[in-house]
Design a protein around this motif. Structure first.
Motif, PDB file in Angstrom:
ATOM      1  N   LYS A  69       0.760  -1.123  -0.029  1.00  0.00           N
ATOM      2  CA  LYS A  69       0.159   0.129   0.004  1.00  0.00           C
ATOM      3  C   LYS A  69       0.844   1.280   0.116  1.00  0.00           C
ATOM      4  O   LYS A  69       2.003   1.268   0.587  1.00  0.00           O
ATOM      5  CB  LYS A  69      -0.877   0.022   1.159  1.00  0.00           C
ATOM      6  N   ILE A  70       0.334   2.265  -0.601  1.00  0.00           N
ATOM      7  CA  ILE A  70       1.151   3.473  -0.727  1.00  0.00           C
ATOM      8  C   ILE A  70       0.519   4.231   0.323  1.00  0.00           C
ATOM      9  O   ILE A  70      -0.541   5.021   0.321  1.00  0.00           O
ATOM     10  CB  ILE A  70       0.978   4.226  -2.005  1.00  0.00           C
ATOM     11  N   THR A  71       1.502   4.710   1.305  1.00  0.00           N
ATOM     12  CA  THR A  71       0.712   5.697   2.405  1.00  0.00           C
ATOM     13  C   THR A  71       1.240   6.980   2.668  1.00  0.00           C
ATOM     14  O   THR A  71       1.086   7.756   3.368  1.00  0.00           O
ATOM     15  CB  THR A  71       1.184   4.977   3.749  1.00  0.00           C
ATOM     16  N   GLY A  72       2.059   7.343   1.666  1.00  0.00           N
ATOM     17  CA  GLY A  72       2.625   8.711   1.294  1.00  0.00           C
ATOM     18  C   GLY A  72       3.899   8.807   0.699  1.00  0.00           C
ATOM     19  O   GLY A  72       4.181   8.256  -0.078  1.00  0.00           O
ATOM     20  N   TRP A  73       5.100   9.641   1.123  1.00  0.00           N
ATOM     21  CA  TRP A  73       5.964  10.279   0.371  1.00  0.00           C
ATOM     22  C   TRP A  73       7.281  10.054   1.232  1.00  0.00           C
ATOM     23  O   TRP A  73       7.302  10.217   2.263  1.00  0.00           O
ATOM     24  CB  TRP A  73       5.951  11.372   0.031  1.00  0.00           C
ATOM     25  N   LYS A  74       8.521   9.738   0.418  1.00  0.00           N
ATOM     26  CA  LYS A  74       9.697   9.828   1.058  1.00  0.00           C
ATOM     27  C   LYS A  74      10.726  10.881   0.562  1.00  0.00           C
ATOM     28  O   LYS A  74      10.332  11.206  -0.345  1.00  0.00           O
ATOM     29  CB  LYS A  74      10.368   8.337   1.159  1.00  0.00           C
ATOM     30  N   ASN A  75      11.596  11.032   1.244  1.00  0.00           N
ATOM     31  CA  ASN A  75      12.585  12.413   0.797  1.00  0.00           C
ATOM     32  C   ASN A  75      13.125  11.956  -0.506  1.00  0.00           C
ATOM     33  O   ASN A  75      13.666  10.750  -0.726  1.00  0.00           O
ATOM     34  CB  ASN A  75      13.683  12.304   1.781  1.00  0.00           C
ATOM     35  N   GLY A  76      12.949  12.999  -1.338  1.00  0.00           N
ATOM     36  CA  GLY A  76      13.421  12.815  -2.814  1.00  0.00           C
ATOM     37  C   GLY A  76      12.234  12.390  -3.653  1.00  0.00           C
ATOM     38  O   GLY A  76      12.806  12.508  -4.953  1.00  0.00           O
ATOM     39  N   ASP A  77      11.048  11.878  -3.423  1.00  0.00           N
ATOM     40  CA  ASP A  77      10.154  11.609  -4.468  1.00  0.00           C
ATOM     41  C   ASP A  77       9.662  12.584  -5.323  1.00  0.00           C
ATOM     42  O   ASP A  77       9.902  13.990  -4.786  1.00  0.00           O
ATOM     43  CB  ASP A  77       8.878  11.229  -3.650  1.00  0.00           C
ATOM     44  N   LYS A  78       9.490  12.349  -6.486  1.00  0.00           N
ATOM     45  CA  LYS A  78       9.154  13.383  -7.462  1.00  0.00           C
ATOM     46  C   LYS A  78       7.816  13.410  -8.091  1.00  0.00           C
ATOM     47  O   LYS A  78       7.299  12.374  -8.305  1.00  0.00           O
ATOM     48  CB  LYS A  78      10.066  13.206  -8.797  1.00  0.00           C
ATOM     49  N   LEU A  79       7.129  14.672  -8.158  1.00  0.00           N
ATOM     50  CA  LEU A  79       5.954  14.701  -8.961  1.00  0.00           C
ATOM     51  C   LEU A  79       6.030  15.898  -9.937  1.00  0.00           C
ATOM     52  O   LEU A  79       7.031  16.565  -9.572  1.00  0.00           O
ATOM     53  CB  LEU A  79       4.809  15.162  -7.719  1.00  0.00           C
ATOM     54  N   TYR A  80       5.422  15.506 -10.929  1.00  0.00           N
ATOM     55  CA  TYR A  80       5.777  16.450 -12.280  1.00  0.00           C
ATOM     56  C   TYR A  80       4.346  17.274 -12.580  1.00  0.00           C
ATOM     57  O   TYR A  80       3.192  16.620 -12.938  1.00  0.00           O
ATOM     58  CB  TYR A  80       5.927  15.623 -13.307  1.00  0.00           C
ATOM     59  N   GLY A  81       4.098  18.642 -12.320  1.00  0.00           N
ATOM     60  CA  GLY A  81       3.251  19.313 -12.564  1.00  0.00           C
ATOM     61  C   GLY A  81       2.991  19.734 -14.079  1.00  0.00           C
ATOM     62  O   GLY A  81       4.145  19.990 -14.966  1.00  0.00           O
ATOM     63  N   ILE A  82       1.735  19.563 -14.672  1.00  0.00           N
ATOM     64  CA  ILE A  82       1.627  19.713 -16.120  1.00  0.00           C
ATOM     65  C   ILE A  82       0.670  21.060 -16.286  1.00  0.00           C
ATOM     66  O   ILE A  82       0.118  21.368 -15.411  1.00  0.00           O
ATOM     67  CB  ILE A  82       0.629  18.657 -16.539  1.00  0.00           C
ATOM     68  N   TYR A  83       1.402  21.863 -17.105  1.00  0.00           N
ATOM     69  CA  TYR A  83       0.915  23.166 -17.554  1.00  0.00           C
ATOM     70  C   TYR A  83       0.664  23.368 -19.217  1.00  0.00           C
ATOM     71  O   TYR A  83       1.582  22.768 -19.940  1.00  0.00           O
ATOM     72  CB  TYR A  83       1.524  24.340 -16.673  1.00  0.00           C
TER      73      TYR A  83
END
Length: 299
Positions: A69-83
């Motif tokens: 299960k995915i319960t959150g984020w760890k240091n260095g995780d990446k998300l990419y904002g789309i615009y």
């Protein structure tokens, strides 16, 4: 003629003298300073699919060796904002190429932040967020805003991922595709990330006693193709893809006793998991349930 030449000579001499006398009073002409665009950072609070908390981790499910299960984020995780990049008025419809801004999770602040980006990319310009293995946009990807015509936004683009989805429960990390709609809360961005539709995984557990290299084939219309890429296509809806186009077949190395998670989707394909050239397991796409993990033990 003599007067003419004498006059011309005197005029030239006067000009030379004038130039000489004035040159001591002139400063070097400086080129105007280039205007640098105003830059700023963007900040994001994002929730993971199985939790309203942003505390880090991919965790195993007690009693199930292959589920997680995915319960959150760890240091260095990446998300990419789309615009929408370089928007143009296209006859009442605003359209432009897809742009992406990388956000990185900082455990010290419990939120994501971007590097410096042009001030023109403000919070309200970010439309969606994407999570995955180094996504890129296929050329020609567009964002269209039909708001003036009574319709909303449409992303006509395919996002490609550079490798297999990997889940590392021991180190609490994953790069499986997730998707979320952006919103602005106060002075920051927010998103509720979700697993992408159609995605299922097969967990290959290596009990062979040695390291193995695993790949996957897809049988499409009676023809066999190596899986070369993963994609997320967005037109009127969101669609996860397993792709047979790319530079080379995707592979992953699994140490003895280790596990790897390979992607599948519900489809008319048949999936074949291979070690080298040997098929070790098959799964018909018509029997796949999205969100499930299927186990495959190699001994």
């Amino acid at each position: 003629m003599k007067k003419y030449f004498s006059l011309a000579s005197a005029l030239m001499l006067a000009l030379c003298m004038g130039m000489t006398s004035c040159s001591n009073d002139l400063d070097e002409v400086q080129a105007p300073a280039e205007q640098q665009p105003e830059m700023h950072k963007l900040y994001l609070s994002a929730t993971a699919p199985n939790s309203t908390e942003t505390r880090a981790y991919v965790e195993g499910v007690e009693g199930y060796d292959y589920a997680f299960k995915i319960t959150g984020w760890k240091n260095g995780d990446k998300l990419y904002g789309i615009y929408m990049k370089n928007p143009e008025d296209m006859g009442g419809v605003l359209g432009g190429e897809v742009g992406m801004v990388e956000f990185e999770f900082k455990s010290s602040t419990n939120e994501f932040e971007s590097d410096l980006v042009p001030a023109s990319i403000s919070n309200d310009k970010i439309l969606y967020f994407l999570h995955g293995n180094n996504p890129t946009v296929m050329s020609g990807g567009k964002i269209m805003d039909w708001s003036e015509m009574g319709e909303g936004l449409e992303i006509d683009a395919t996002f490609l991922f550079s490798g297999f989805n990997m889940v590392d429960i021991v180190n609490n990390s994953t790069d499986i595709p997730m998707w979320g709609e952006a919103s602005v809360v106060g002075e920051k961005l927010a998103a509720n990330m979700q697993l992408v539709p159609d995605l299922a995984l097969v967990c290959v557990h290596n009990n062979s006693g040695s390291e193995i290299e695993v790949s996957m084939d897809m049988v499409i219309g009676g023809n066999t193709y190596p899986m070369k890429g993963l994609g997320l296509q967005v037109t009127s809806s969101l669609n996860f893809q397993t792709r047979n186009s790319g530079a080379a077949a995707l592979t992953t190395t699994i140490p003895n006793g280790g596990k790897a998670y390979l992607p599948m989707k519900r489809s008319s394909y048949e999936y074949k998991v291979k070690v080298g050239e040997t098929v070790i397991g098959t799964k018909a796409g018509s029997t796949i349930t999205a969100g499930k993990v299927y186990k495959l033990i190699y001994e």
